[in-house]
Enzyme design. Structure first.
Site, short mmCIF file in Angstrom:
data_model
loop_
_atom_site.label_atom_id
_atom_site.label_comp_id
_atom_site.label_asym_id
_atom_site.label_seq_id
_atom_site.Cartn_x
_atom_site.Cartn_y
_atom_site.Cartn_z
N SER A 166 0.81 -1.22 0.00
CA SER A 166 0.00 0.00 0.00
C SER A 166 0.84 1.27 0.00
O SER A 166 0.33 2.34 -0.30
CB SER A 166 -0.93 0.01 1.22
OG SER A 166 -0.18 0.07 2.41
N LYS B 132 0.86 4.60 6.93
CA LYS B 132 0.32 5.43 5.85
C LYS B 132 0.99 6.80 5.92
O LYS B 132 1.74 7.11 6.85
CB LYS B 132 -1.19 5.60 5.99
CG LYS B 132 -1.99 4.30 6.07
CD LYS B 132 -2.02 3.54 4.77
CE LYS B 132 -2.83 2.25 4.91
NZ LYS B 132 -2.73 1.39 3.70
#
Length: 313
Positions: free
Chosen positions: A92, A165
């Site tokens: 990701s 993230k």
């Protein structure tokens, strides 16, 4: 050390009562002290000089367990308060982070009240439902070894529910994420060179305009087409925000493998984002007490000065 004995006669010229030595002594019979007196003299010198007997050095096999315990305690303290290693399990954050990379996370600065900023790559606990429940891995011997080593910080944990993230917006920011357009924060379009090649900023999960609540973060993965971040969770539940209290720390370097070693700085594009939404003015702080006092004193001083001039005239 001298040894004295009293004589019965008390005469100073006699030899009675004085220690005598044979050949080799210090008396008339010789020049060297007897063996017994030499030992007594040496034993008497020890307390006076304060000399300590030499310490016996322990063999290495006895010191090794102590060294290992000290190393484990230091490692545990570093992991708890300073730096912790994390393993990247998914793609990701490609190409910034590759699957299997080990990153080092700063856990020290949050102790002094530092909060995540826009553009930082952060590790945070699962806010709830972001990670799918999976069967535990490595339940055998190696799994136990990894669990022990991860506890003291020598290996990344395999079962902690943490995510990594990039922070796009912080509390109070307005995020615009529309298909066919770049991401905008407080009205400023972000130039995102860190995106995965071919990935679109928001096309696969547009959310429109969102205002981030205070104490929360809006996060996205660098591989937008392969990241379950704030966007899909906002579309599902209307939330998608990460509490600041759930943040473990900022990832600042890729430490392993050596071929992927790199730092993780904040991109320059976030320097252009204002601290408030575009088109609005920041709230003005109320005047300080000192300013109010000065504003009241100046007219009074001018009035008194003018009055004194009139009296002089």
């Amino acid at each position: 050390m001298s040894v004295q004995q009293s004589t019965e006669s008390g005469e100073s010229g006699g030899t009675e009562g004085r220690p005598t030595t044979g050949p080799g002594g210090t008396g008339p019979g010789g020049d060297q002290p007897a063996a017994g007196q030499e030992a007594a003299a040496e034993s008497a010198k020890t307390p006076e000089t304060g000399a300590k007997p030499a310490r016996r050095k322990r063999p290495f096999w006895q010191e090794l367990p102590i060294l290992l315990v000290i190393a484990l305690l230091l490692s545990l303290g570093i992991k708890t308060f300073f730096v912790q290693a994390f393993s990247i399990p998914s793609g990701s954050m490609e190409n910034t982070l590759q699957i299997g990379d080990r990153v080092l996370v700063d856990k020290f600065t949050p102790w002094f009240g530092a909060e995540p900023e826009r553009g930082e790559v952060v590790v945070f606990h699962d806010p709830g439902g972001w990670l799918e429940e999976t069967a535990p891995k490595n339940d055998g011997f190696m799994g136990g070894v990894q669990k022990v080593l991860s506890t003291v910080g020598l290996m990344p944990s395999a079962d902690e529910k943490d995510l990594i993230k990039r922070v796009i917006a912080v509390g109070g920011d307005t995020v615009e994420c529309n298909a066919g357009s770049p991401v905008k924060v407080n009205g400023v379009a972000l130039d995102e060179p860190y995106l995965f090649p071919g990935a679109t900023p928001c096309d696969n999960d547009p959310v429109g305009t969102v205002t981030v609540p205070e104490g929360k973060l809006w996060v996205m993965g660098d591989h937008r087409n392969n990241s379950r971040d704030s966007r899909p969770h906002h579309n599902l539940t209307g939330d998608g925000f990460v509490p600041v209290d759930d943040v473990v720390g900022r990832a600042f370097v890729v430490a392993w493998p050596i071929s992927n070693w790199s730092t993780l700085p904040v991109p320059d594009t976030f320097d252009e984002v204002p601290s408030h939404a575009a088109g609005t003015l920041p709230e003005q702080a109320p005047p300080a007490p000192a300013a109010l006092a000065l504003a009241g004193v100046v007219p009074i001083a001018l009035w008194r000065r003018r009055r004194s001039r009139r009296r002089t005239g």
